[in-house]
Design an enzyme around this catalytic site. Structure first.
Site, PDB file in Angstrom:
ATOM      1  N   PRO A   2       0.823  -1.209   0.000  1.00  0.00           N
ATOM      2  CA  PRO A   2       0.000   0.000   0.000  1.00  0.00           C
ATOM      3  C   PRO A   2       0.851   1.250   0.000  1.00  0.00           C
ATOM      4  CG  PRO A   2      -0.322  -1.342   1.977  1.00  0.00           C
ATOM      5  CD  PRO A   2       0.912  -1.799   1.325  1.00  0.00           C
ATOM      6  N   GLU A   3       0.545   2.127  -0.917  1.00  0.00           N
ATOM      7  CA  GLU A   3       1.171   3.445  -0.971  1.00  0.00           C
ATOM      8  C   GLU A   3       0.128   4.450  -0.480  1.00  0.00           C
ATOM      9  OE1 GLU A   3       3.227   3.982  -4.750  1.00  0.00           O
ATOM     10  OE2 GLU A   3       3.211   1.837  -5.066  1.00  0.00           O
ATOM     11  N   HIS A 100      -3.864 -15.823   7.669  1.00  0.00           N
ATOM     12  CA  HIS A 100      -2.992 -14.661   7.861  1.00  0.00           C
ATOM     13  C   HIS A 100      -3.635 -13.560   8.693  1.00  0.00           C
ATOM     14  CE1 HIS A 100      -0.195 -16.585   5.192  1.00  0.00           C
ATOM     15  NE2 HIS A 100      -1.142 -16.717   4.289  1.00  0.00           N
ATOM     16  N   ARG A 119       2.822 -11.451   4.502  1.00  0.00           N
ATOM     17  CA  ARG A 119       4.283 -11.465   4.653  1.00  0.00           C
ATOM     18  C   ARG A 119       4.776 -10.967   6.010  1.00  0.00           C
ATOM     19  NH1 ARG A 119       6.579  -9.110  -0.931  1.00  0.00           N
ATOM     20  NH2 ARG A 119       8.549  -9.821  -0.085  1.00  0.00           N
TER      21      ARG A 119
END
Length: 281
Positions: A2-3, A100, A119
């Site tokens: 995400p930016e 997750h 991750r």
DNA sequence: AAAGTAACCTGCCCGC
DNA sequence: TGCGGGCAGGTTACTT
């Protein structure tokens, strides 16, 4: 992942869904994600607090409580915040997703926020009112803030001998631009990403400045960029639509949408960089 | 001191 | 079918 546009979209979702909610309980399945304080204390201090405001600085989400304490969340490459209005919502591929789920923030009304991260590069801090994070204090200009002027950009560039793409992705200069938007900004500005920051001419700087604001704004309005793998989803599990507007990012083996010659992929700082050598000089 | 590299993780895709 | 390598929206810490 995400930016700025994706993080801002998630923040807006939080603003809409959780203001005034009271946390009944926090569950932490993956303690490594909590950077401060220790997990037991983290859980204890969040019990019974009320959400009063949200904010964003670059790619960091900030959530303020009535206790004056605040939560800082960075989503890393694959972090998500997902809102569930009540129990037992059916999710497609729920097993793959649930695997997750790392942190659960439960509210008194039965709704919850889940921190999900394949991750586990994300990071979370719970800070007291007077506590500050150096990593946030040292961030550069907020690109959509009025204080980020063309003159400010020009000054930064003048004193920088790195290539312009590295400059744009360095969060200490301008904060919130990552690999997708750096690629798009430079393509639409007609500037080659390897150009030295201090070599740019006034008209090039102006184009970069305008495109930073324009592209980030449009991406926010589209709810961010969800690529084919769908790793980015907003707070309510929706995809972002800006992917349809991307001109070069991710377009390996494709042609330039403007002039039609094949796009090239090069590495800058070990990140894939998509360029049209005809349109970008 | 700048610049390059490894590290943190998981999953997917490709070639052999 | 499986295995290894490379790749992915980010950032920090260590090495030359």
């Amino acid at each position: 992942m995400p930016e700025l546009p994706e993080v801002e979209t998630i923040r807006r979702g939080l603003e809409k869904e959780i203001i005034n909610k009271i946390i009944s309980e926090v569950q932490v399945k993956t303690p490594i994600l909590i950077k401060r304080p220790q997990v037991d204390e983290f859980i204890a201090r969040l019990k019974n607090v009320t959400i009063v405001a949200t904010n964003r600085r670059g790619k960091y989400i900030i959530i303020y409580f009535d206790t004056k304490e605040y939560l800082v969340i960075h989503l890393g490459m694959s972090g998500r915040l997902l809102y569930q209005p009540e129990k037992d919502i059916f999710l497609e591929n729920s097993k793959d997703i649930e695997k997750h789920n790392h942190i659960f923030i439960l509210f008194k009304d039965g709704s919850k926020i889940i921190y999900n991260d394949i991750r586990k590069f994300g990071k979370i801090w719970l800070l007291e009112e007077k506590e500050q994070l150096h990593r946030i204090n040292s961030l550069g200009f907020e690109p959509l803030d009025p204080s980020f002027s063309i003159d400010a950009l020009q000054k930064l560039l003048k004193n920088n001998n790195k290539n312009i793409k590295s400059f744009l992705m360095n969060q200490k200069n301008i904060t919130g631009i990552g690999n997708i938007y750096a690629n798009e900004i430079l393509f639409q500005s007609g500037v080659h990403p390897c150009r030295k920051a201090n070599s740019l001419k006034k008209d090039e700087i102006k184009r970069i400045y305008l495109n930073i604001r324009d592209i980030l704004s449009k991406a926010i309005n589209s709810g961010g960029t969800t690529m084919i793998d769908e790793s980015y989803l907003d707070l309510n599990g929706n995809k972002g639509e800006y992917g349809k507007s991307l001109m070069v990012y991710g377009k390996k083996a494709d042609i330039c949408p403007v002039c039609g010659i094949p796009l090239e992929v090069i590495k800058i700082d070990n990140r894939s960089t998509f360029i049209c050598t005809n349109c970008q000089k």
